[in-house]
Enzyme design. Structure first.
Site, PDB file in Angstrom:
ATOM      1  N   ASP A 211       0.870  -1.193   0.000  1.00  0.00           N
ATOM      2  CA  ASP A 211       0.000   0.000   0.000  1.00  0.00           C
ATOM      3  C   ASP A 211       0.897   1.230   0.000  1.00  0.00           C
ATOM      4  O   ASP A 211       2.134   1.112   0.002  1.00  0.00           O
ATOM      5  CB  ASP A 211      -0.938  -0.008   1.231  1.00  0.00           C
ATOM      6  CG  ASP A 211      -2.265   0.710   0.968  1.00  0.00           C
ATOM      7  OD1 ASP A 211      -2.230   1.927   0.682  1.00  0.00           O
ATOM      8  OD2 ASP A 211      -3.326   0.067   1.040  1.00  0.00           O
ATOM      9  N   HIS A 259     -12.047  -0.618  -7.961  1.00  0.00           N
ATOM     10  CA  HIS A 259     -13.179   0.293  -8.235  1.00  0.00           C
ATOM     11  C   HIS A 259     -12.777   1.767  -8.088  1.00  0.00           C
ATOM     12  O   HIS A 259     -13.561   2.652  -8.413  1.00  0.00           O
ATOM     13  CB  HIS A 259     -14.403  -0.048  -7.373  1.00  0.00           C
ATOM     14  CG  HIS A 259     -14.245   0.190  -5.907  1.00  0.00           C
ATOM     15  ND1 HIS A 259     -15.318   0.240  -5.043  1.00  0.00           N
ATOM     16  CD2 HIS A 259     -13.151   0.374  -5.136  1.00  0.00           C
ATOM     17  CE1 HIS A 259     -14.883   0.459  -3.816  1.00  0.00           C
ATOM     18  NE2 HIS A 259     -13.580   0.536  -3.841  1.00  0.00           N
TER      19      HIS A 259
END
Ligand SMILES: C[S@@+](CC[C@H](N)C(=O)[O-])C[C@H]1O[C@@H](n2cnc3c(N)ncnc32)[C@H](O)[C@@H]1O
Length: 362
Positions: A211, A259
């Site tokens: 991340d 998304h």
């Protein structure tokens, strides 16, 4: 048109009740968020059942709004009122999910919804007319996540993820047989809930949570604090700008990550994931997929609009759209894997893609 008792009812029995109920959605959100902010559920967890007068005093509020709030919370199933003693207590779901000391506390997500998403949704009309986010200003930075950590936005988002991800991780971890895998790369893994759960269930698995560096800092601290840093590690990077992801994995997961971007960006991300996998590796995408026919389901459709107000180009894509993206990125076969119908809103299925045709794990 045949008239019935209600002059607004048409010949098929339609009344405006369902639409008026839809309009109430914002009121429900605000009651929940405000009661959490006032620490009403903490108060009742600490002190046990209280009368309206006792709650009024303890919260330092006037009697009128306290009564209204208590009544609204009862009507929403957040509080129970004992008719004999006339005292209010937390309902079972409030006690489990709305008390700040509890392991399942949803407060981080509720705070994100109230402080960031709610104001952004207030301007949904602008987001739709101008095809741009309203939660943050795209003129001021290239992506939502390109923020100085000092703003606290990273922590706000991380806390929100940490408070909701465990329920999504639980569903994902049980929807598919992950036991053959040894080296997981959880891309955009945030607080690391999926990696943690998969390592707990599969003792031979090790995980890398990939991340942004500021997110990894928070996650690394958490892993260490919980004594999980022997099998889970973090890897700080930027999947949009890094040329490649850490290699040598037999499993790559993307949970509620893709998304955030459009199909072209996802093509690039999926190619990087493909390269990070061993030849017989498997990629798992877990999200709330919009139906291929574009009619719902409601949680995915609303999450998709949330991507409009919160991202540049993001959308909750359909399974069919992902199948095309996966094929373009070089994946061979893709399987649609169901999850239980009562899964939390963040996930309604998995897509499991094999890197190569050779017999592997998928
Ligand atoms: C919606 S969260 C999902 C987190 C996690 N997968 C989960 O289910 O809890 C999306 C994650 O993508 C990460 N992310 C966003 N942009 C990124 C980037 N450019 N590179 C790496 N990670 C990124 C965010 O920091 C965040 O942790």
């Amino acid at each position: 048109m045949r008239q019935t008792g209600n002059p607004q009812t048409d010949s098929s029995g339609n009344t405006p009740a369902a639409l008026l109920d839809l309009l109430d959605g914002f009121r429900r959100t605000k009651v929940l968020a405000t009661a959490v902010r006032l620490r009403l559920f903490d108060l009742l967890a600490d002190r046990g059942a209280l009368s309206a007068a006792e709650a009024t005093t303890a919260l330092g509020l006037a009697e009128r709004p306290t009564h209204m709030l208590l009544t609204a919370c009862c009507s929403l199933g957040l509080l129970d009122r004992d008719p004999g003693t006339e005292r209010y207590r937390n309902s079972a779901q409030a006690q489990r999910f709305l008390v700040s000391t509890g392991r399942h506390y949803l407060g981080g997500f509720i705070q994100l919804v109230e402080e960031q998403q709610y104001p952004g949704w207030e301007d949904l009309l602008t987001a739709i007319r101008e095809n741009r986010p309203t939660v943050w200003d795209p003129a001021s930075r290239p992506t939502k996540f390109a923020v100085d950590d000092a703003t606290g936005e990273v922590r706000l988002f991380w806390n929100a993820m940490a408070s909701v991800s465990s329920s999504v991780a639980e569903v994902v971890a049980h929807a598919y047989d992950f036991s053959p895998f040894r080296r997981l790369l959880d891309v955009g893994g945030g607080p690391g809930e999926l990696g943690i759960r998969l390592c707990q269930l599969n003792p031979r698995m090790r995980a890398t949570i990939y991340d942004l560096p500021a997110v990894c800092e928070l996650t690394a601290f958490r892993l260490k604090e919980r004594g999980l840093d022997d099998r889970l590690r973090t890897f700080g990077g930027d999947l949009l700008t890094d040329d490649e992801l850490p290699r040598g994995h037999d499993l790559v997961t993307l949970t509620n990550v893709l998304h955030m971007w459009d199909e072209r960006t996802n093509d690039t991300i999926l190619r990087k994931c493909h390269a990070a996998l061993d030849d017989e590796g498997v990629l798992v995408i877990a999200e709330a997929f919009v139906d291929d026919d574009g009619t719902g389901p409601q949680p995915a459709a609303l999450m998709s609009l949330n991507m409009l107000v919160d991202t540049v180009g993001g959308a909750n894509h359909s399974r069919a759209a992902y199948e095309s993206m996966l094929a373009r990125a070089g994946f061979s076969t893709v399987r649609r894997v169901p999850v239980p119908a009562d899964a939390p809103a963040g996930v309604n299925g998995l897509l499991v893609a094999r890197k190569s045709e050779r017999p592997g794990h998928a």
